[in-house]
Design a protein around this motif. Structure first.
Motif, PDB file in Angstrom:
ATOM      1  N   ALA A 272      25.685 -66.309  45.992  1.00  0.00           N
ATOM      2  CA  ALA A 272      26.863 -65.456  46.093  1.00  0.00           C
ATOM      3  C   ALA A 272      26.933 -64.452  44.937  1.00  0.00           C
TER       4      ALA A 272
ATOM      5  N   GLU B 153      25.593 -61.726  49.188  1.00  0.00           N
ATOM      6  CA  GLU B 153      24.657 -62.627  48.512  1.00  0.00           C
ATOM      7  C   GLU B 153      23.520 -61.819  47.909  1.00  0.00           C
TER       8      GLU B 153
ATOM      9  N   THR C 298      33.250 -59.171  53.485  1.00  0.00           N
ATOM     10  CA  THR C 298      33.698 -60.572  53.466  1.00  0.00           C
ATOM     11  C   THR C 298      32.716 -61.518  52.782  1.00  0.00           C
ATOM     12  N   LYS C 299      31.453 -61.091  52.652  1.00  0.00           N
ATOM     13  CA  LYS C 299      30.453 -61.975  52.055  1.00  0.00           C
ATOM     14  C   LYS C 299      29.299 -61.145  51.512  1.00  0.00           C
TER      15      LYS C 299
END
Length: 720
Positions: free
Chosen positions: A648, A639, A636-637
Motif C-alpha cells: 500500500a 499499491e 480508492t486503492k
C-alpha cells in the motif's frame, strides 16, 4: 459538394433602416414537389430568409404567374421592410390589404410606380419588362438612362436602361439573343431566380469557409484536401481558407523540418489566416526556444491572428506582432485580428489560443490572457470599424474543460460572433448552432491530422447576421476508417510532399532492432482513458532508464497526451517510435511524498470516464478508482511495487517517481509536480524519451506487453 443549408423558419421582421432579424429557430430546407434543381437554390433562399413560403405545404407554385402586388411583397421583404412599418401612403386604391405595406414602402423609396396616381395594377400579371424596372431600382443597380436600345428587339426605349442594367449585373438574359420576352409573364419560380441572382445587390452574402485544424504536420494527406479546396473555390464565388492551429508537432515531417514543410504546403494552398495552437509552442523549452515558430510566422504568406497571446516577452518575435485589428495587414505578422476582403465584402477574423497552453506546452516568456475579454474587445473593434461579419478562429476546444475555455462557452457569453472555426479537441462539428443571442453563432471543427477538410457555408443578411447555414466534414484520408477518401490527390501539392518525403521515408524505414508480437495500443480514445499495452511498455522503459540514473526510483508515470498513436505488430522502426513520441521530451525524476502522488492520481482520473491527455499510464504501481465518485475523492486503492511485492502507498513516505520533464514542470495541469520541481525535488538527467524507449525495446527478448490490471475503474470494470 455541400448538402442543403438550414435556414430561418420565420419571416423577416426587420425595418428598412438599421433593423435586425427577430429571434428565430433554424429549420431544415423546405421540400416542394414542384421545385426542380434549376429553382432549388433560389427557392431555398427565399423561403430560408422568410421572404415567402409555398402556395401549399408541398408546392411552391413554381410555374404560377405572379401578380404585381405579390411581387411587391417579395421585393419589400427582400429589402427588409416590415409589415408593421410606417410608410407614406402610396395613394393607390387597388392594393389589397395584405400588400399595402409593401407597395407603400416601395413607392416611398422610389422603387415602384403605378399605372397612374390611383392605380398600381395589383392584380395584373407581372411582365419581364416590369420586373426589370422593379429589380433594378430595388437592387440599386447602375442604371444608365442614356441607354435607348438593347440587343433585344422587343425592349422599348423606356425599358431599355433597366433591362441593360439587369443583363450587365448577370441577373438575367434574354429568352433568345434578340428577344428579352419583355411582355411575357413572370412565374414565381422565375421571380425566385431573379431575386436570388440579385441578392448580393440587396446586401446578402454567401460565404464558404474552408478550414483545417490539428493537422500536426501530417503532410501526406495535404494533396487530398488540396483537391477539395480547388473544387470548392471553383464552386463558390466567395470563399476563404483558415487554419485553427496545431500544425506543429506530430508527424515526422515536423520532426525533421520543424514546420517548414507544412508552411510550404500552406502557402501553396493559399491560406487566408491561421491562429496558434498549443503545440506551436512545444519547442519553447529547446536550446533554440521558439526560433522555429518565429521563422514560421515571418516566412508565412498569410497573417497569424490571436487576440489573447502576447509575444512581447520573447525577443525572437520583435517586430512581428501588432496588437491591432488591421484591414491593411502584412503577411508574416501577428495581429489580434484582420479584415479579409472577400470580393469587396469585409469579413473580420480574430484569433484565440487556449489559456491552458502554459500547462500543456513550453511557452517560455509568451503570455496568455482571458479569452472572453479578448473576444469581446475583438467584436467591438470590428464593429467600430464597420465590419459586421465576424469569425472567431480559435484553438480552445469545442466543449473542453471550462477550467480554461471552450467554443460553446464563447458563443454563449460573447454576442456578435457569427462563426467560430475551432480546433484543439479533434471533433467533427459541422456545424453546431448556438442560439444564445438573437443572431446565431455557427461553430465548426474539422477532426484531426489532415483527415478532413471542413466546409462551413453561410448566408449573411444585410446586417451581417447568419440567416442560412450548412456544413460538412469532407473525408480527405487516403487510408481512412471506415473507408478511404474517393478524392484524388492534387498533383501540384504532391510535388511539395515529394520534396520532403525521401528524408522522412529514410527515417521511417530505419529499424530499431526490436519487433512486437502484438499491436501496441496507443489509440487516443483508449490510451487517454484506461491502461493499454503501449502505455505499460512506455512507462516500463521510462522506469528502467530512471533506475539506471537513480536506483531508488520505484514509479514511472506518462501523461497519455504524449502518446500519439499505436504501433502495429512486426518490426519496430525509428519512424514508429517517433510518431508515437513526437515531442522530444526528456526524462525527469521527482522526489514526492505519497500524499503528493495521491493528489496527482486524483488529477489523472478527474475527467474519467472521458478521455484526457492528463490521464497517467503507470509502471511500478497499481491503482483502483471509482469514476462515479466526486472529483478529488475517486482514488480508492494505490499499491507500489517494492522488493518484488505490491504494498500500500504510504502518504507520509517519500518516493522517487520518473516522468517526462514536460509533466514534471506542471504540464497537463500537474501543479503538484511543478511545486515539487520548484522546491528543488526534480532532476533532469538529459535523456530524450524516444531514445530511452528505443533502448528499452532493444533490450527485451520479446516485446509482448499485456494489460495487467495496473489501472482499474471499479465503476466500469468490464471496460478496463
Amino acid at each position: 459538394m455541400l448538402k442543403n443549408k438550414k435556414f430561418l423558419a420565420t419571416s423577416v421582421t426587420a425595418a428598412a433602416v438599421a433593423a435586425a432579424f427577430a429571434p428565430a429557430a433554424f429549420a431544415d430546407e423546405a421540400s416542394f414537389s414542384d421545385v426542380s434543381d434549376r429553382y432549388a437554390e433560389a427557392v431555398n433562399f427565399l423561403t430560408g430568409q422568410g421572404i415567402t413560403q409555398g402556395t401549399t405545404a408541398t408546392t411552391f407554385g413554381t410555374s404560377s404567374d405572379i401578380i404585381r402586388a405579390d411581387a411587391a411583397v417579395l421585393i419589400a421583404r427582400t429589402l427588409g421592410f416590415a409589415e408593421d412599418g410606417e410608410y407614406a401612403e402610396s395613394g393607390f386604391t387597388d392594393v389589397p390589404a395584405r400588400a399595402k405595406w409593401a407597395v407603400d414602402a416601395l413607392k416611398e423609396y422610389g422603387i415602384v410606380n403605378g399605372y397612374d396616381e390611383d392605380t398600381f395594377g395589383s392584380s395584373d400579371k407581372l411582365t419581364r419588362a416590369q420586373t426589370a424596372i422593379m429589380l433594378a431600382n430595388a437592387a440599386g443597380l447602375d442604371v444608365n438612362m442614356n441607354v435607348t436600345k438593347t440587343a433585344f428587339t422587343d425592349v422599348n426605349e423606356a425599358n431599355a436602361p433597366y433591362v441593360d442594367a439587369l443583363v450587365k449585373a448577370g441577373i438575367t438574359q434574354g429568352k433568345t439573343d434578340t428577344s428579352f420576352g419583355a411582355y411575357a409573364n413572370v412565374t414565381r419560380g422565375e421571380m425566385a431566380l431573379f431575386i436570388n441572382r440579385a441578392k448580393e445587390f440587396f446586401g446578402y452574402m454567401d460565404l464558404a469557409v474552408m478550414h483545417t485544424n490539428d493537422t500536426h504536420s501530417y503532410l501526406e494527406r495535404a494533396p487530398y484536401y488540396a483537391t477539395a479546396i480547388k473544387d470548392i473555390r471553383e464552386s463558390y464565388d466567395n470563399s476563404i481558407l483558415l487554419d485553427a492551429g496545431d500544425v506543429f508537432s506530430g508527424d515526422l515531417y515536423f520532426k525533421l523540418f520543424e514546420g517548414q514543410a507544412t508552411l510550404d504546403m500552406m502557402e501553396h494552398l493559399g491560406y487566408d489566416a491561421m491562429t496558434f495552437g498549443n503545440h506551436e509552442f512545444d519547442l519553447g523549452g529547446s536550446e533554440d526556444g521558439h526560433a522555429a515558430l518565429a521563422n514560421f510566422v515571418s516566412n508565412a504568406s498569410f497573417p497569424m491572428v490571436s487576440a489573447n497571446v502576447d509575444f512581447s516577452g520573447d525577443d525572437l518575435f520583435d517586430g512581428l506582432q501588432s496588437n491591432t485589428y488591421a484591414s491593411n495587414y502584412q503577411d508574416g505578422h501577428i495581429y489580434n485580428g484582420v479584415v479579409l476582403d472577400v470580393n469587396g465584402e469585409e469579413v473580420g477574423v480574430f484569433g484565440l489560443t487556449t489559456e491552458e497552453t502554459p500547462d500543456i506546452s513550453s511557452v517560455g516568456s509568451v503570455a496568455f490572457s482571458n479569452y472572453i475579454d479578448a473576444a469581446k474587445k475583438s467584436v467591438k473593434a470590428f464593429e467600430d470599424m464597420g465590419v459586421n461579419k465576424i469569425i472567431a478562429l480559435t484553438h480552445i476546444g469545442f466543449e473542453d474543460s471550462l477550467v480554461y475555455d471552450n467554443d460553446k462557452e464563447l458563443a454563449k457569453r460573447v454576442e456578435g460572433i457569427d462563426i467560430i472555426i475551432g480546433g484543439h479537441t479533434h471533433v467533427t462539428e459541422a456545424p453546431y448552432l448556438s442560439t444564445e443571442f438573437d443572431a446565431p453563432t455557427v461553430i465548426s471543427q474539422a477532426f484531426e491530422y489532415g483527415k478532413a477538410l471542413g466546409l462551413t457555408d453561410v448566408t449573411f443578411n444585410p446586417w451581417g447576421e447568419v440567416t442560412m447555414y450548412g456544413g460538412e466534414i469532407i473525408n480527405t484520408d487516403p487510408q481512412g476508417y471506415p473507408e478511404a477518401t474517393t478524392i484524388l490527390p492534387d498533383a501540384d501539392a504532391q510535388k511539395i510532399v515529394d520534396i520532403y518525403k525521401p528524408a522522412v521515408d529514410e527515417l521511417k524505414a530505419t529499424p530499431t532492432g526490436a519487433s512486437t508480437e502484438t499491436v501496441l495500443n496507443g489509440e487516443r480514445a483508449d490510451v487517454r482513458a484506461k491502461e493499454t499495452e503501449l502505455g505499460n511498455l512506455i512507462t516500463d522503459g521510462m522506469l528502467a532508464k530512471a533506475k539506471e540514473v537513480n536506483p531508488e526510483t520505484v514509479i514511472a508515470v506518462q501523461n497519455s497526451g504524449g502518446i500519439r498513436t499505436s504501433i502495429d505488430a512486426g518490426e519496430i522502426t525509428y519512424g514508429d517510435v517517433l510518431t508515437v513520441m513526437p515531442f522530444g521530451n526528456a526524462l525527469g525524476i521527482m522526489n514526492l511524498t505519497g500524499a503528493e502522488i495521491m493528489t496527482a492520481l486524483e488529477h489523472s482520473v478527474s475527467s474519467s470516464p472521458e478521455p484526457s491527455g492528463a490521464f497517467l499510464q503507470v509502471s511500478g504501481m497499481k491503482l483502483e478508482y471509482n469514476s462515479s465518485l466526486p472529483v478529488g475523492e475517486r482514488v480508492t486503492k494505490v499499491e507500489v511495487l517494492e522488493g518484488g511485492e505490491y504494498v500500500a502507498l504510504d502518504e507520509a513516505k517519500n518516493y522517487y517517481v520518473a516522468t517526462n520533464t514536460f509533466t514534471m514542470k506542471g504540464g497537463d495541469g500537474y501543479d503538484v509536480f511543478e511545486a515539487a520541481y520548484l522546491d528543488g525535488r526534480g532532476s533532469e538527467p538529459g535523456i530524450v524519451d524516444y531514445e530511452s524507449f528505443i533502448d528499452y525495446l532493444v533490450s527485451l527478448d520479446v516485446v509482448a506487453p499485456t494489460v495487467e490490471g495496473r489501472i482499474v475503474d471499479v465503476a466500469t470494470p468490464a471496460a478496463q
